[in-house]
Write a protein that holds these residues in place. Structure first.
Motif, PDB file in Angstrom:
ATOM      1  N   LEU A 155      -1.770 -15.369   1.981  1.00  0.00           N
ATOM      2  CA  LEU A 155      -0.385 -15.061   1.632  1.00  0.00           C
ATOM      3  C   LEU A 155       0.538 -15.763   2.603  1.00  0.00           C
ATOM      4  O   LEU A 155       0.332 -15.705   3.820  1.00  0.00           O
ATOM      5  CB  LEU A 155      -0.143 -13.545   1.693  1.00  0.00           C
ATOM      6  CG  LEU A 155       1.312 -13.069   1.608  1.00  0.00           C
ATOM      7  CD1 LEU A 155       1.946 -13.450   0.283  1.00  0.00           C
ATOM      8  CD2 LEU A 155       1.388 -11.560   1.854  1.00  0.00           C
ATOM      9  N   CYS A 156       1.553 -16.428   2.077  1.00  0.00           N
ATOM     10  CA  CYS A 156       2.582 -17.054   2.894  1.00  0.00           C
ATOM     11  C   CYS A 156       3.919 -16.436   2.512  1.00  0.00           C
ATOM     12  O   CYS A 156       4.306 -16.448   1.343  1.00  0.00           O
ATOM     13  CB  CYS A 156       2.600 -18.566   2.677  1.00  0.00           C
ATOM     14  SG  CYS A 156       3.855 -19.419   3.657  1.00  0.00           S
ATOM     15  N   LYS A 221       1.698  -2.794   3.057  1.00  0.00           N
ATOM     16  CA  LYS A 221       1.572  -1.384   2.712  1.00  0.00           C
ATOM     17  C   LYS A 221       0.383  -0.716   3.394  1.00  0.00           C
ATOM     18  O   LYS A 221       0.452   0.440   3.798  1.00  0.00           O
ATOM     19  CB  LYS A 221       1.441  -1.222   1.187  1.00  0.00           C
ATOM     20  CG  LYS A 221       2.685  -1.658   0.415  1.00  0.00           C
ATOM     21  CD  LYS A 221       3.912  -0.875   0.860  1.00  0.00           C
ATOM     22  CE  LYS A 221       5.163  -1.309   0.128  1.00  0.00           C
ATOM     23  NZ  LYS A 221       6.366  -0.588   0.611  1.00  0.00           N
ATOM     24  N   GLU A 222      -0.728  -1.440   3.493  1.00  0.00           N
ATOM     25  CA  GLU A 222      -1.907  -0.837   4.102  1.00  0.00           C
ATOM     26  C   GLU A 222      -2.949  -1.913   4.415  1.00  0.00           C
ATOM     27  O   GLU A 222      -2.797  -3.088   4.049  1.00  0.00           O
ATOM     28  CB  GLU A 222      -2.525   0.198   3.156  1.00  0.00           C
ATOM     29  CG  GLU A 222      -2.957  -0.380   1.816  1.00  0.00           C
ATOM     30  CD  GLU A 222      -3.631   0.657   0.936  1.00  0.00           C
ATOM     31  OE1 GLU A 222      -4.583   1.304   1.427  1.00  0.00           O
ATOM     32  OE2 GLU A 222      -3.217   0.811  -0.229  1.00  0.00           O
ATOM     33  N   LYS A 223      -3.998  -1.474   5.108  1.00  0.00           N
ATOM     34  CA  LYS A 223      -5.167  -2.310   5.356  1.00  0.00           C
ATOM     35  C   LYS A 223      -6.346  -1.737   4.576  1.00  0.00           C
ATOM     36  O   LYS A 223      -6.527  -0.515   4.520  1.00  0.00           O
ATOM     37  CB  LYS A 223      -5.509  -2.314   6.843  1.00  0.00           C
ATOM     38  CG  LYS A 223      -4.477  -2.964   7.738  1.00  0.00           C
ATOM     39  CD  LYS A 223      -4.612  -4.473   7.746  1.00  0.00           C
ATOM     40  CE  LYS A 223      -3.748  -5.085   8.846  1.00  0.00           C
ATOM     41  NZ  LYS A 223      -3.826  -6.563   8.842  1.00  0.00           N
ATOM     42  N   ARG A 224      -7.124  -2.613   3.969  1.00  0.00           N
ATOM     43  CA  ARG A 224      -8.362  -2.201   3.305  1.00  0.00           C
ATOM     44  C   ARG A 224      -9.485  -3.084   3.833  1.00  0.00           C
ATOM     45  O   ARG A 224      -9.695  -4.203   3.369  1.00  0.00           O
ATOM     46  CB  ARG A 224      -8.260  -2.355   1.792  1.00  0.00           C
ATOM     47  CG  ARG A 224      -7.267  -1.422   1.123  1.00  0.00           C
ATOM     48  CD  ARG A 224      -7.241  -1.658  -0.377  1.00  0.00           C
ATOM     49  NE  ARG A 224      -6.132  -0.958  -1.016  1.00  0.00           N
ATOM     50  CZ  ARG A 224      -5.712  -1.201  -2.255  1.00  0.00           C
ATOM     51  NH1 ARG A 224      -6.338  -2.133  -2.985  1.00  0.00           N
ATOM     52  NH2 ARG A 224      -4.700  -0.529  -2.764  1.00  0.00           N
ATOM     53  N   GLY A 225     -10.170  -2.588   4.838  1.00  0.00           N
ATOM     54  CA  GLY A 225     -11.185  -3.410   5.484  1.00  0.00           C
ATOM     55  C   GLY A 225     -10.543  -4.608   6.145  1.00  0.00           C
ATOM     56  O   GLY A 225      -9.649  -4.464   6.987  1.00  0.00           O
ATOM     57  N   ASN A 226     -10.981  -5.791   5.742  1.00  0.00           N
ATOM     58  CA  ASN A 226     -10.408  -7.020   6.298  1.00  0.00           C
ATOM     59  C   ASN A 226      -9.197  -7.519   5.513  1.00  0.00           C
ATOM     60  O   ASN A 226      -8.642  -8.568   5.834  1.00  0.00           O
ATOM     61  CB  ASN A 226     -11.474  -8.121   6.343  1.00  0.00           C
ATOM     62  CG  ASN A 226     -12.587  -7.797   7.317  1.00  0.00           C
ATOM     63  OD1 ASN A 226     -12.357  -7.163   8.342  1.00  0.00           O
ATOM     64  ND2 ASN A 226     -13.803  -8.225   6.995  1.00  0.00           N
ATOM     65  N   LYS A 227      -8.820  -6.786   4.490  1.00  0.00           N
ATOM     66  CA  LYS A 227      -7.713  -7.209   3.630  1.00  0.00           C
ATOM     67  C   LYS A 227      -6.399  -6.544   4.062  1.00  0.00           C
ATOM     68  O   LYS A 227      -6.375  -5.368   4.425  1.00  0.00           O
ATOM     69  CB  LYS A 227      -7.987  -6.827   2.170  1.00  0.00           C
ATOM     70  CG  LYS A 227      -9.160  -7.541   1.531  1.00  0.00           C
ATOM     71  CD  LYS A 227      -8.797  -8.940   1.081  1.00  0.00           C
ATOM     72  CE  LYS A 227      -9.927  -9.539   0.240  1.00  0.00           C
ATOM     73  NZ  LYS A 227      -9.606 -10.930  -0.184  1.00  0.00           N
ATOM     74  N   SER A 228      -5.308  -7.329   4.002  1.00  0.00           N
ATOM     75  CA  SER A 228      -3.964  -6.790   4.143  1.00  0.00           C
ATOM     76  C   SER A 228      -3.373  -6.647   2.752  1.00  0.00           C
ATOM     77  O   SER A 228      -3.430  -7.587   1.953  1.00  0.00           O
ATOM     78  CB  SER A 228      -3.095  -7.728   4.984  1.00  0.00           C
ATOM     79  OG  SER A 228      -3.603  -7.842   6.291  1.00  0.00           O
ATOM     80  N   ILE A 229      -2.822  -5.483   2.459  1.00  0.00           N
ATOM     81  CA  ILE A 229      -2.265  -5.214   1.129  1.00  0.00           C
ATOM     82  C   ILE A 229      -0.744  -5.254   1.232  1.00  0.00           C
ATOM     83  O   ILE A 229      -0.124  -4.474   1.960  1.00  0.00           O
ATOM     84  CB  ILE A 229      -2.714  -3.848   0.593  1.00  0.00           C
ATOM     85  CG1 ILE A 229      -4.233  -3.704   0.717  1.00  0.00           C
ATOM     86  CG2 ILE A 229      -2.248  -3.680  -0.856  1.00  0.00           C
ATOM     87  CD1 ILE A 229      -5.035  -4.771   0.011  1.00  0.00           C
ATOM     88  N   GLU A 240      -3.359  -8.971  -2.273  1.00  0.00           N
ATOM     89  CA  GLU A 240      -4.411  -8.750  -1.279  1.00  0.00           C
ATOM     90  C   GLU A 240      -4.671 -10.071  -0.558  1.00  0.00           C
ATOM     91  O   GLU A 240      -4.873 -11.101  -1.204  1.00  0.00           O
ATOM     92  CB  GLU A 240      -5.687  -8.252  -1.938  1.00  0.00           C
ATOM     93  CG  GLU A 240      -5.546  -6.902  -2.626  1.00  0.00           C
ATOM     94  CD  GLU A 240      -6.873  -6.386  -3.145  1.00  0.00           C
ATOM     95  OE1 GLU A 240      -7.915  -7.010  -2.842  1.00  0.00           O
ATOM     96  OE2 GLU A 240      -6.876  -5.364  -3.848  1.00  0.00           O
ATOM     97  N   ALA A 241      -4.666 -10.035   0.769  1.00  0.00           N
ATOM     98  CA  ALA A 241      -4.805 -11.272   1.541  1.00  0.00           C
ATOM     99  C   ALA A 241      -5.756 -11.091   2.718  1.00  0.00           C
ATOM    100  O   ALA A 241      -5.736 -10.063   3.402  1.00  0.00           O
ATOM    101  CB  ALA A 241      -3.444 -11.722   2.051  1.00  0.00           C
ATOM    102  N   ASP A 242      -6.598 -12.113   2.927  1.00  0.00           N
ATOM    103  CA  ASP A 242      -7.427 -12.169   4.136  1.00  0.00           C
ATOM    104  C   ASP A 242      -6.611 -12.659   5.325  1.00  0.00           C
ATOM    105  O   ASP A 242      -6.926 -12.351   6.469  1.00  0.00           O
ATOM    106  CB  ASP A 242      -8.593 -13.158   3.951  1.00  0.00           C
ATOM    107  CG  ASP A 242      -9.400 -12.898   2.715  1.00  0.00           C
ATOM    108  OD1 ASP A 242      -9.783 -11.745   2.501  1.00  0.00           O
ATOM    109  OD2 ASP A 242      -9.638 -13.854   1.948  1.00  0.00           O
ATOM    110  N   LEU A 243      -5.586 -13.456   5.029  1.00  0.00           N
ATOM    111  CA  LEU A 243      -4.805 -14.101   6.076  1.00  0.00           C
ATOM    112  C   LEU A 243      -3.362 -14.177   5.616  1.00  0.00           C
ATOM    113  O   LEU A 243      -3.088 -14.527   4.462  1.00  0.00           O
ATOM    114  CB  LEU A 243      -5.358 -15.515   6.322  1.00  0.00           C
ATOM    115  CG  LEU A 243      -4.685 -16.373   7.385  1.00  0.00           C
ATOM    116  CD1 LEU A 243      -4.772 -15.731   8.764  1.00  0.00           C
ATOM    117  CD2 LEU A 243      -5.328 -17.775   7.429  1.00  0.00           C
ATOM    118  N   VAL A 244      -2.436 -13.854   6.514  1.00  0.00           N
ATOM    119  CA  VAL A 244      -1.011 -13.859   6.186  1.00  0.00           C
ATOM    120  C   VAL A 244      -0.281 -14.762   7.172  1.00  0.00           C
ATOM    121  O   VAL A 244      -0.432 -14.625   8.392  1.00  0.00           O
ATOM    122  CB  VAL A 244      -0.412 -12.437   6.243  1.00  0.00           C
ATOM    123  CG1 VAL A 244       1.081 -12.481   5.922  1.00  0.00           C
ATOM    124  CG2 VAL A 244      -1.149 -11.510   5.292  1.00  0.00           C
TER     125      VAL A 244
END
Length: 403
Positions: A155-156, A221-229, A240-244
């Motif tokens: 996500l950018c 909004k939240e973290k789900r494991g290694n994902k940023s939501i 859903e992003a692994d990297l922002v």
């Protein structure tokens, strides 16, 4: 100032503006220059989008080494004293450093501390006031590169030059990665001249791995494991992003200054000569000041050349306050990469967009220009000072004549 005594000039910060001033004024008769920076090295940060996403680790390391050098030996060759340290305050003819008992005296000072930006695009000194060396910076960038290599959903946030270069470099280098761009404007590069944003948007839309969401903002909004939501504010799209990559929000590096010198954006308030309001011998140049023009290496260089022009007037005893020359502002030129081999640009009134045959790819000429600018910034063949002087005087002529 008496021509028989040394005038002490202290440059606070060695980025675009500070280094340009140092280079222009080096070995000036009757001028003693000290440059202070909280890192031991110069880094041409506009190249980092290209550096970080190089095809191989070897090319990454090689390219990075081509956009940095150590201050101490470089400035010693220019007969300029370099002080490594974090600035605590400037007042009453003295610059005080964190955790250092001695102060640095000045007759004139110019604040060129620049701005901060989200990781990894600009260097930030540690919170404890310690300094930063090039080995630590390279190690940090290598870690950032490893995060990029491991990520699949990126996500950018922000469609300015940094955001555009980030997503297009990734799309060209790693087309299997999924990229989402969220931008508050109708197109990317919304503030760029000559509709560059529309041309860049056409190219971005042609990249199958990029999804663009415009006229919205996104928040985590939240973290789900290694994902940023993340969720957008209008359509409530979930991302859903692994990297922002956060590519918005430039912050002036002005925390060490008195609040009365700053506006509500924490920028140093300057008059039309770039002198700080309420002072007689302190100037501010580049990203840190309140001049209303884009915060770019290009504009910082032009302001630096203007400061040098006024500093020469000061040294010649002609600089009563009313005789300092006003800065006329820059006519904006811009080149934005769209991957390793194409770009869009607006240079001296000419658009380089790939039109008419490559409107979905961009301009190779603009990409070559971007590379040329990088090498000038690193002073290949000694071109940095004369090239920027030429730009400045061309702009001055356009504003109504040379002074």
């Amino acid at each position: 100032m008496s021509q028989s005594s040394q005038t002490k000039l202290v440059i606070l910060g060695g980025g675009a503006a500070g280094l340009m001033i140092a280079m222009q004024l080096s070995k000036t008769k009757y001028l003693e220059i000290t440059l202070i920076d909280n890192k031991s090295f110069y880094e041409y940060t506009p190249a980092l989008c290209s550096v970080l996403f190089e095809a191989t680790d070897k090319e990454f390391e090689k390219h990075y080494n081509n956009i940095i050098f150590e201050y101490a030996p470089y400035l010693a060759n220019l007969e300029i004293k370099f002080v490594l340290g974090k600035i605590a305050s400037i007042k009453e003819g003295k610059v005080h450093l964190v955790d250092q008992s001695h102060a640095i005296n000045y007759d004139y000072a110019v604040i060129c501390t620049g701005s901060s930006y989200a990781d990894p695009w600009k260097t930030v000194s540690p919170d404890d006031g310690s300094t930063l060396d090039s080995a630590a910076r390279f190690d940090f960038l290598r870690q950032q590169r490893q995060k990029y290599q491991a990520a699949q959903d990126i996500l950018c946030i922000g469609g300015g030059p940094v955001g555009v270069e980030t997503i297009t470099e990734i799309a060209c280098r790693s087309p299997a990665k999924k990229i989402t761009l969220v931008d508050a404007n109708e197109t990317v590069l919304a503030s760029a001249p000559a509709n560059l944003g529309q041309h860049a948007q056409t190219i971005i839309n042609s990249k199958p791995s990029i999804r663009s969401i415009h006229k919205e903002r996104a928040s985590e909004k939240e973290k789900r494991g290694n994902k940023s939501i993340y969720e957008t504010d209008k359509s409530h799209t979930i991302i859903e992003a692994d990297l922002v990559y956060n590519c918005i929000g430039v912050t002036p590096n002005s925390n060490f200054l008195d609040g009365e010198w700053l506006d509500d954006k924490k920028q140093v308030i300057v008059d039309d000569t770039l002198k700080i309001r309420g002072t007689t011998n302190i100037f501010a140049v580049g990203d840190v000041n309140s001049v209303q023009e884009p915060k770019m290496f290009y504009t910082a260089h032009l302001q630096a050349v203007h400061f040098v022009k006024n500093m020469h007037r000061i040294l010649k005893n002609t600089a009563r306050e009313e005789l300092l020359l006003p800065y006329q502002g820059a006519k904006i030129n811009m080149v934005v990469s769209l991957g390793p081999s194409h770009a869009v640009g607006h240079i001296s009134g000419i658009n380089l967009t790939g039109w008419p045959f490559n409107t979905r790819g961009g301009s190779r000429i603009a990409a070559l220009t971007k590379h040329f600018i990088e090498r000038i910034a690193m002073n290949d063949l000694g071109l940095k000072v004369p090239f920027n002087n030429l730009l400045y005087y061309t702009q001055e002529k356009g504003h109504g004549g040379l002074h």
